[in-house]
Design an enzyme around this catalytic site. Structure first.
Site, PDB file in Angstrom:
ATOM      1  N   HIS A  23       0.761  -0.943  -0.192  1.00 32.35           N
ATOM      2  CA  HIS A  23      -0.040  -0.081  -0.025  1.00 32.35           C
ATOM      3  C   HIS A  23       0.882   1.094   0.098  1.00 32.35           C
ATOM      4  O   HIS A  23       0.734   2.045  -0.768  1.00 32.35           O
ATOM      5  CB  HIS A  23      -0.888   0.099   1.130  1.00 32.35           C
ATOM      6  CG  HIS A  23      -1.815  -1.051   1.314  1.00 32.35           C
ATOM      7  ND1 HIS A  23      -2.089  -1.824   2.332  1.00 32.35           N
ATOM      8  CD2 HIS A  23      -2.823  -1.443   0.430  1.00 32.35           C
ATOM      9  CE1 HIS A  23      -3.062  -2.634   2.131  1.00 32.35           C
ATOM     10  NE2 HIS A  23      -3.736  -2.421   1.171  1.00 32.35           N
ATOM     11  N   LYS A  47     -18.685  -5.973   7.833  1.00 29.96           N
ATOM     12  CA  LYS A  47     -17.280  -6.702   7.748  1.00 29.96           C
ATOM     13  C   LYS A  47     -16.403  -6.613   9.001  1.00 29.96           C
ATOM     14  O   LYS A  47     -16.468  -5.470   9.347  1.00 29.96           O
ATOM     15  CB  LYS A  47     -16.363  -6.295   6.284  1.00 29.96           C
ATOM     16  CG  LYS A  47     -15.292  -7.253   6.198  1.00 29.96           C
ATOM     17  CD  LYS A  47     -14.770  -6.654   4.849  1.00 29.96           C
ATOM     18  CE  LYS A  47     -13.264  -7.577   4.552  1.00 29.96           C
ATOM     19  NZ  LYS A  47     -12.635  -6.879   3.434  1.00 29.96           N
ATOM     20  N   ARG A  96      -1.587  -6.441  -8.531  1.00 28.87           N
ATOM     21  CA  ARG A  96      -0.719  -7.507  -8.193  1.00 28.87           C
ATOM     22  C   ARG A  96      -0.623  -8.506  -9.238  1.00 28.87           C
ATOM     23  O   ARG A  96       0.344  -8.917  -9.600  1.00 28.87           O
ATOM     24  CB  ARG A  96      -1.048  -8.285  -6.922  1.00 28.87           C
ATOM     25  CG  ARG A  96      -1.004  -7.231  -5.742  1.00 28.87           C
ATOM     26  CD  ARG A  96      -1.560  -7.785  -4.439  1.00 28.87           C
ATOM     27  NE  ARG A  96      -2.897  -8.219  -4.786  1.00 28.87           N
ATOM     28  CZ  ARG A  96      -3.628  -8.183  -3.827  1.00 28.87           C
ATOM     29  NH1 ARG A  96      -3.457  -8.300  -2.614  1.00 28.87           N
ATOM     30  NH2 ARG A  96      -5.018  -8.427  -4.033  1.00 28.87           N
ATOM     31  N   SER A 133      -3.358  -7.551   2.662  1.00 30.33           N
ATOM     32  CA  SER A 133      -3.439  -7.581   3.952  1.00 30.33           C
ATOM     33  C   SER A 133      -4.251  -8.822   4.904  1.00 30.33           C
ATOM     34  O   SER A 133      -3.670  -9.055   5.760  1.00 30.33           O
ATOM     35  CB  SER A 133      -4.488  -6.343   4.377  1.00 30.33           C
ATOM     36  OG  SER A 133      -4.043  -5.200   3.887  1.00 30.33           O
TER      37      SER A 133
END
Length: 165
Positions: A23, A47, A96, A133
């Site tokens: 990040h 969440k 990614r 993460s």
């Protein structure tokens, strides 16, 4: 820059639970391209997160301190609504892998159609191409070494949070 020049602004949205070196890499590179970068933490009440929103805000503020043109904020709802309200014309997303691109391309096209907001795709530094993460949290939970994956202040908080559980 003249007084009437437009400030080039970009948004880096995410959950940042926790913020990783990947990040920070994307945020830092974006900060070199834009006059102001807003890093916005998405608040999703449904969440469960390892870190509360205020903790993520503190961590992001700490680890982006070297970038004077980075602002940290939070938001609920649609990213394009946040962009519209704050006059931000572009969203920056780190990619990614091809799987990221498939998902993010759909989102980018939807955001463009809904609000005319463009998306800049920035390839992740190969050093962080595997980093997520969720993986960091899982490794830390089981006592694995994540020191090379997160900034030192985040590592300290991760250790405190995962060792208590």
């Amino acid at each position: 820059m003249s007084a009437d020049a437009t400030v080039r602004r970009a948004l880096c949205p995410g959950s940042f639970d926790p913020v990783t070196n990947g990040h920070i890499d994307i945020i830092g590179r974006t900060a070199k391209l834009y006059d102001e970068v807003v890093v916005a933490i998405f608040v999703n009440q449904s969440k469960s997160s390892l870190f509360a929103v205020d903790e993520r805000l503190e961590m992001l503020t700490e680890v982006t301190g070297e970038y004077p043109n980075v602002v940290i904020d939070t938001f609920e709802g649609l990213v394009v609504d946040y962009c519209r309200v704050h006059g931000i014309p572009v969203i920056v997303k780190g990619l990614r892998a091809v799987s990221d691109f498939d998902y993010e391309l759909q989102m980018a096209q939807m955001n463009r159609g809904l609000a005319g907001v463009d998306t800049l795709f920035m390839p992740t530094n190969p050093e962080y191409s595997f980093l997520a993460s969720s993986l960091v949290k899982e490794i830390a939970k089981w006592g694995g070494d994540v020191a090379s994956l997160v900034p030192p202040t985040v590592l300290k908080r991760l250790k405190e949070r995962t060792s208590a559980g």
